[in-house]
Design a protein around this motif. Structure first.
Motif, mmCIF file in Angstrom:
data_model
loop_
_atom_site.group_PDB
_atom_site.id
_atom_site.type_symbol
_atom_site.label_atom_id
_atom_site.label_comp_id
_atom_site.label_asym_id
_atom_site.label_seq_id
_atom_site.Cartn_x
_atom_site.Cartn_y
_atom_site.Cartn_z
ATOM 1 N N GLN A 189 79.133 49.504 14.720
ATOM 2 C CA GLN A 189 79.344 50.919 14.417
ATOM 3 C C GLN A 189 80.465 51.088 13.388
ATOM 4 N N ASN A 190 81.515 50.274 13.535
ATOM 5 C CA ASN A 190 82.622 50.341 12.577
ATOM 6 C C ASN A 190 82.180 49.912 11.180
ATOM 7 N N GLN A 191 81.265 48.946 11.126
ATOM 8 C CA GLN A 191 80.748 48.511 9.825
ATOM 9 C C GLN A 191 79.941 49.627 9.152
ATOM 10 N N ILE A 192 79.172 50.330 9.997
ATOM 11 C CA ILE A 192 78.368 51.431 9.457
ATOM 12 C C ILE A 192 79.267 52.559 8.950
ATOM 13 N N LYS A 193 80.359 52.791 9.701
ATOM 14 C CA LYS A 193 81.277 53.881 9.353
ATOM 15 C C LYS A 193 82.530 53.359 8.640
ATOM 16 N N ALA A 194 82.375 52.264 7.898
ATOM 17 C CA ALA A 194 83.532 51.642 7.237
ATOM 18 C C ALA A 194 84.195 52.561 6.228
ATOM 19 N N LYS A 195 83.419 53.483 5.640
ATOM 20 C CA LYS A 195 83.942 54.373 4.600
ATOM 21 C C LYS A 195 84.585 55.635 5.170
ATOM 22 N N GLU A 196 84.513 55.733 6.494
ATOM 23 C CA GLU A 196 85.082 56.923 7.135
ATOM 24 C C GLU A 196 86.598 56.903 7.043
ATOM 25 N N GLN A 197 87.153 58.019 6.668
ATOM 26 C CA GLN A 197 88.602 58.084 6.461
ATOM 27 C C GLN A 197 89.360 58.031 7.777
ATOM 28 N N ASN A 198 90.417 57.225 7.757
ATOM 29 C CA ASN A 198 91.273 57.090 8.950
ATOM 30 C C ASN A 198 92.421 58.087 8.837
#
Length: 282
Positions: A189-198
């Motif tokens: 899931q983190n790989q899929i949402k890797a571009k999500e801003q932290n």
């Protein structure tokens, strides 16, 4: 002159043999002390582990109830799941430490067995065996039957305790396996949402981590104190039982002392983290 040399040589070999015997006895004594210390450490850690598994079950149960409540948010659920995962990891690590201690114990026991094999039975041992034989001859059949029943009862209790530990450890292993599977899914899931801003900040992360650590330690501390109270109760019962040996009582007391020391360390860790948390929050 030749007679004197022969006498001196004989005295030397006798003295050397005596010194070797004393050294061997000291080695045996030291090994027995190491074995007892290691056994007590294993027993104390196992009690902490079982208390931790009880705490883990309670936390997981609370998490499942929280997920169905109106207050449940994605962030809070993730946070509580992180607490559960952290607890499982710590308990798994403790279980590995116990396994390592058991391996070290086996090494000590093998060393002791080799030392004892080289030693001939001492006069004290023979006298003790003879006294024991006389005692058994003087013991009535009814007393022997009572002693046998007590031994059977103690063996049954030990077997029940071992089964309890085995079930708790099986639960821990099962939960750890599930955690690892969940971890793999989260990684995907983190790989899929890797571009999500932290958007989380370092201070908030630190506060969250400290609160989680405090929560973990408090859960383990509660269960640890419950387990300690049970062990103290068992010790008091053992003291009242005339069949309980002095060594058994002393060993139970030693285990209780180790658990108390471990719980004190946990309490100190909680206090230290709370002080650190207070400083961060300002």
């Amino acid at each position: 002159m030749r007679t004197l040399r022969l006498l001196a040589t004989t005295i030397f070999f006798i003295t050397f043999s005596f010194i070797q015997q004393i050294s061997a006895q000291e080695d045996i004594k030291a090994l027995k002390a190491q074995i007892k210390s290691k056994e007590d450490l294993i027993s104390a850690n196992e009690e902490i582990l079982l208390s931790g598994v009880t705490a883990l079950k309670r936390v997981k149960s609370n998490l499942e109830r929280f997920k169905t409540s109106k207050k449940a948010t994605k962030e809070e659920v993730n946070r509580k799941e992180k607490v559960v995962a952290s607890m499982q990891q710590r308990l798994t690590k403790l279980n590995s430490q116990i396994d390592n201690h058991k391996k070290e114990l086996e090494v000590f026991e093998r060393k002791l067995a080799r030392k004892l094999k080289k030693e001939e039975p001492t006069t004290e041992t023979k006298v003790a065996e003879k006294a024991n034989s006389l005692y058994e001859d003087s013991t009535s059949n009814q007393q022997k039957e009572i002693l046998l029943q007590k031994e059977q009862l103690e063996a049954a209790r030990k077997k029940l305790d071992e089964e309890r530990k085995a079930r708790e450890l099986a639960y821990l292993k099962e939960q750890e396996a599930l955690r690892l599977e969940e971890e793999k899914l989260k990684q995907l899931q983190n790989q899929i949402k890797a571009k999500e801003q932290n958007i989380s900040k370092e201070k908030n992360t630190l506060i969250s981590d400290l609160e989680d650590d405090i929560s973990i330690n408090e859960e383990i501390l509660i269960s640890g104190k419950e387990g300690l109270a049970k062990m103290k109760s068992k010790l008091e019962e053992a003291k009242k039982d005339p069949a309980t040996s002095k060594d058994s009582i002393e060993r139970k007391q030693a285990i209780i002392n180790k658990i108390e020391n471990r719980l004190i360390k946990i309490e100190n860790e909680i206090d230290a983290k709370k002080q650190e948390l207070a400083k961060i929050k300002g």
